[in-house]
Write an enzyme that holds these catalytic residues in place. Sequence first.
Site, PDB file in Angstrom:
ATOM      1  N   ASN A   9     -59.057 -41.340-110.152  1.00  0.00           N
ATOM      2  CA  ASN A   9     -59.165 -42.848-110.735  1.00  0.00           C
ATOM      3  C   ASN A   9     -60.181 -43.612-109.303  1.00  0.00           C
ATOM      4  OD1 ASN A   9     -59.342 -45.284-111.430  1.00  0.00           O
ATOM      5  ND2 ASN A   9     -57.152 -45.614-111.300  1.00  0.00           N
ATOM      6  N   LYS A  11     -61.548 -46.378-109.731  1.00  0.00           N
ATOM      7  CA  LYS A  11     -61.497 -47.745-109.764  1.00  0.00           C
ATOM      8  C   LYS A  11     -63.162 -48.494-109.554  1.00  0.00           C
ATOM      9  CE  LYS A  11     -56.960 -47.242-108.017  1.00  0.00           C
ATOM     10  NZ  LYS A  11     -55.657 -47.969-107.331  1.00  0.00           N
ATOM     11  N   HIS A  96     -53.441 -49.222-116.836  1.00  0.00           N
ATOM     12  CA  HIS A  96     -53.309 -49.211-115.188  1.00  0.00           C
ATOM     13  C   HIS A  96     -52.705 -50.607-114.960  1.00  0.00           C
ATOM     14  CE1 HIS A  96     -54.239 -49.070-111.090  1.00  0.00           C
ATOM     15  NE2 HIS A  96     -54.009 -47.724-111.242  1.00  0.00           N
ATOM     16  N   GLU A  98     -53.069 -52.326-112.362  1.00  0.00           N
ATOM     17  CA  GLU A  98     -54.323 -53.512-111.958  1.00  0.00           C
ATOM     18  C   GLU A  98     -54.721 -54.295-113.189  1.00  0.00           C
ATOM     19  OE1 GLU A  98     -56.634 -50.758-109.600  1.00  0.00           O
ATOM     20  OE2 GLU A  98     -54.790 -50.539-108.113  1.00  0.00           O
ATOM     21  N   GLU A 165     -46.717 -44.568-112.394  1.00  0.00           N
ATOM     22  CA  GLU A 165     -47.149 -45.330-111.215  1.00  0.00           C
ATOM     23  C   GLU A 165     -46.206 -46.419-110.932  1.00  0.00           C
ATOM     24  OE1 GLU A 165     -51.604 -43.971-110.718  1.00  0.00           O
ATOM     25  OE2 GLU A 165     -51.592 -45.719-111.794  1.00  0.00           O
ATOM     26  N   GLY A 171     -52.065 -47.422-103.380  1.00  0.00           N
ATOM     27  CA  GLY A 171     -52.879 -48.122-102.423  1.00  0.00           C
ATOM     28  C   GLY A 171     -52.061 -48.505-101.166  1.00  0.00           C
ATOM     29  N   SER A 210     -50.333 -43.503-103.932  1.00  0.00           N
ATOM     30  CA  SER A 210     -50.439 -42.875-102.733  1.00  0.00           C
ATOM     31  C   SER A 210     -50.458 -41.326-102.684  1.00  0.00           C
ATOM     32  CB  SER A 210     -49.419 -43.472-101.790  1.00  0.00           C
ATOM     33  OG  SER A 210     -49.656 -44.793-101.845  1.00  0.00           O
ATOM     34  N   GLY A 231     -56.044 -42.330-106.693  1.00  0.00           N
ATOM     35  CA  GLY A 231     -56.913 -43.477-106.362  1.00  0.00           C
ATOM     36  C   GLY A 231     -57.746 -43.120-105.398  1.00  0.00           C
TER      37      GLY A 231
HETATM   38  P1  PGA Z   1     -53.718 -44.596-105.169  1.00  0.00           P
HETATM   39  O1  PGA Z   1     -53.905 -45.228-106.456  1.00  0.00           O
HETATM   40  O2  PGA Z   1     -53.727 -43.167-105.050  1.00  0.00           O
HETATM   41  O3  PGA Z   1     -54.955 -45.350-104.143  1.00  0.00           O
HETATM   42  O4  PGA Z   1     -52.687 -45.225-104.513  1.00  0.00           O
HETATM   43  C1  PGA Z   1     -53.468 -44.760-107.628  1.00  0.00           C
HETATM   44  C2  PGA Z   1     -54.050 -45.522-108.809  1.00  0.00           C
HETATM   45  O5  PGA Z   1     -53.898 -46.435-108.930  1.00  0.00           O
HETATM   46  O6  PGA Z   1     -53.966 -44.925-110.113  1.00  0.00           O
END
Ligand code: PGA
Length: 251
Positions: A9, A11, A96, A98, A165, A171, A210, A231
């Site tokens: 992803n 983003k 997601h 976010e 998630e 992140g 992560s 991500g």
């Molecule tokens: P990350 O994000 O791997 O940067 O923690 C995962 C995601 O939001 O799908």
Amino acid sequence: MKQRFVVGNWKMNGSRAMAASFVAETLKSHALPHRSVVAVICPPFPLLYEMAAMLRDAPLALGAQNCHAEREGAYTGEISAPMLQEAGCQYVILGHSERRAHGHETDAEIARKVASALAAELTPIICVGESLAEREAGRAEEVAVRQLLHSLPEVGQQSIIVAYEPVWAIGTGLTPTADDIIAMHAVLANTLERERGITAAQCPILYGGSVKPANAGEILDLPHVGGVLVGGASLNAESFCAMVLAAHAPM
Ligand code: PGA
């Protein structure tokens, strides 16, 4: 044989130059193709057509990061599931955290998007997961199960993907313990089977938050984990390919 998913992803990251070098490097690597892995990249919308052209017949599928629930109409700034399908997507990430947080997306809205994605023959990747406060209050499973059931329309025999998630792991470099991941994935798999008759074969459950080359192999080997949603570590071809390699089943 059971295939494992490695979904990147991006983003709101990437550019045409970055996409071109990512695709060239990934297709050169010996990580792909592999019979036990489905590798998917979800770039921002403007890169989709160009990446689809670069990836024609390549063992790397394309997905988007969101879609609107309606097929078309007066929805300025939105993009529909049929448009994604036409752009070469096979997958779309929906719900997601976010978008749930910043876009105030509700479970009901996400369920309508999932239905629209399925109608356009896209496989939705439906994200669920608790906040840190919810985990600390002992409510992680209750929250994830509620999000799952309310974000899921009737799906019939179609394939769907769920991604667990935890918001606090995205992140941050933090991940749940192996036992916590196993427990949550088992709860989600049992809920799907019991409440909706959806089997693990019809709905792989990915872990996200992560994930990086250093921990991907260990996470992918956990029971009930059907793949990873990544991500930050998916923005670099070398690190993405390392996670695809980690998903290879022993020959
Ligand atoms: P990350 O994000 O791997 O940067 O923690 C995962 C995601 O939001 O799908």
